[in-house]
Design a protein around this motif. Structure first.
Motif, short mmCIF file in Angstrom:
data_model
loop_
_atom_site.label_atom_id
_atom_site.label_comp_id
_atom_site.label_asym_id
_atom_site.label_seq_id
_atom_site.Cartn_x
_atom_site.Cartn_y
_atom_site.Cartn_z
N GLU A 18 -9.09 10.52 -1.91
CA GLU A 18 -9.15 9.38 -2.82
C GLU A 18 -8.54 8.14 -2.18
O GLU A 18 -9.08 7.05 -2.28
CB GLU A 18 -8.41 9.70 -4.12
N VAL A 19 -7.40 8.32 -1.54
CA VAL A 19 -6.73 7.19 -0.89
C VAL A 19 -7.59 6.67 0.26
O VAL A 19 -7.75 5.47 0.43
CB VAL A 19 -5.32 7.60 -0.38
N LYS A 20 -8.17 7.58 1.02
CA LYS A 20 -9.02 7.18 2.14
C LYS A 20 -10.22 6.38 1.64
O LYS A 20 -10.54 5.33 2.20
CB LYS A 20 -9.48 8.43 2.89
N ASN A 21 -10.86 6.84 0.61
CA ASN A 21 -12.02 6.13 0.05
C ASN A 21 -11.62 4.77 -0.50
O ASN A 21 -12.32 3.77 -0.30
CB ASN A 21 -12.69 6.96 -1.04
N THR A 22 -10.49 4.72 -1.19
CA THR A 22 -10.02 3.45 -1.75
C THR A 22 -9.71 2.45 -0.65
O THR A 22 -10.05 1.27 -0.76
CB THR A 22 -8.77 3.70 -2.62
N LEU A 23 -9.06 2.90 0.41
CA LEU A 23 -8.72 1.99 1.50
C LEU A 23 -9.96 1.50 2.25
O LEU A 23 -10.00 0.36 2.68
CB LEU A 23 -7.74 2.66 2.47
N VAL A 24 -10.96 2.35 2.38
CA VAL A 24 -12.21 1.92 3.02
C VAL A 24 -12.87 0.82 2.18
O VAL A 24 -13.30 -0.20 2.72
CB VAL A 24 -13.17 3.11 3.23
N ILE A 51 0.84 -1.20 0.00
CA ILE A 51 0.00 0.00 0.00
C ILE A 51 0.87 1.25 0.00
O ILE A 51 0.61 2.21 -0.73
CB ILE A 51 -0.97 -0.01 1.20
N TYR A 52 1.93 1.24 0.78
CA TYR A 52 2.86 2.37 0.84
C TYR A 52 3.48 2.63 -0.53
O TYR A 52 3.59 3.78 -0.97
CB TYR A 52 3.94 2.09 1.87
N GLN A 53 3.86 1.58 -1.24
CA GLN A 53 4.46 1.74 -2.56
C GLN A 53 3.43 2.21 -3.59
O GLN A 53 3.77 2.99 -4.47
CB GLN A 53 5.09 0.42 -3.02
N VAL A 54 2.20 1.75 -3.46
CA VAL A 54 1.16 2.15 -4.41
C VAL A 54 0.88 3.64 -4.30
O VAL A 54 0.76 4.34 -5.30
CB VAL A 54 -0.13 1.32 -4.21
N ILE A 55 0.79 4.14 -3.08
CA ILE A 55 0.52 5.57 -2.93
C ILE A 55 1.80 6.38 -2.99
O ILE A 55 1.78 7.60 -2.94
CB ILE A 55 -0.27 5.88 -1.63
N ASP A 56 2.94 5.71 -3.15
CA ASP A 56 4.24 6.34 -3.38
C ASP A 56 4.59 7.33 -2.28
O ASP A 56 5.05 8.43 -2.54
CB ASP A 56 4.28 7.00 -4.74
N SER A 57 4.33 6.95 -1.07
CA SER A 57 4.66 7.71 0.13
C SER A 57 4.21 9.17 0.07
O SER A 57 4.89 10.08 0.51
CB SER A 57 6.16 7.64 0.43
N GLY A 58 3.05 9.40 -0.52
CA GLY A 58 2.46 10.74 -0.52
C GLY A 58 2.88 11.60 -1.68
O GLY A 58 2.43 12.73 -1.80
N GLU A 59 3.70 11.09 -2.58
CA GLU A 59 4.18 11.90 -3.69
C GLU A 59 3.47 11.59 -5.01
O GLU A 59 3.94 11.96 -6.06
CB GLU A 59 5.69 11.70 -3.86
N SER A 60 2.36 10.89 -4.95
CA SER A 60 1.64 10.54 -6.16
C SER A 60 0.54 11.56 -6.42
O SER A 60 0.35 12.51 -5.66
CB SER A 60 1.04 9.14 -6.05
N GLY A 61 -0.21 11.34 -7.49
CA GLY A 61 -1.29 12.24 -7.85
C GLY A 61 -2.57 12.00 -7.06
O GLY A 61 -3.56 12.70 -7.25
N PHE A 62 -2.55 10.99 -6.18
CA PHE A 62 -3.74 10.71 -5.38
C PHE A 62 -3.92 11.79 -4.32
O PHE A 62 -2.97 12.23 -3.69
CB PHE A 62 -3.63 9.37 -4.66
N THR A 63 -5.16 12.18 -4.11
CA THR A 63 -5.44 13.08 -3.00
C THR A 63 -5.69 12.24 -1.75
O THR A 63 -5.91 11.03 -1.83
CB THR A 63 -6.69 13.95 -3.28
N HIS A 64 -5.64 12.90 -0.62
CA HIS A 64 -5.86 12.20 0.64
C HIS A 64 -7.24 11.55 0.66
O HIS A 64 -7.39 10.41 1.12
CB HIS A 64 -5.71 13.18 1.80
#
Length: 64
Positions: A32-38, A17-30
């Motif tokens: 989007e990531v929160k919704n995806t993880l839920v 999961i950390y690699q997918v979201i690229d430690s906060g440096e990706s184009g995902f917003t907080h």
């Protein structure tokens, strides 16, 4: 599944999961990531329930 193997599995999933979201440096917003993880947590929970039901049915048939 042995208890020690579970912890290794949890760490690997967390690292993935950390690699997918690229430690906060990706184009995902907080959000989007929160919704995806839920959604992912709910999916995993449902799959675990399904596996538990199938396993209990298999075990019940073995006792007969």
């Amino acid at each position: 599944m042995r208890k020690s193997f579970r912890y290794v599995l949890y760490i690997m999933v967390g690292f993935l999961i950390y690699q997918v979201i690229d430690s906060g440096e990706s184009g995902f917003t907080h959000q989007e990531v929160k919704n995806t993880l839920v959604i992912a947590m709910i999916t995993v929970f449902v799959l675990l329930l399904i596996v538990r039901v199938i396993k209990s049915r298999y075990d019940d048939r073995g006792k007969e």
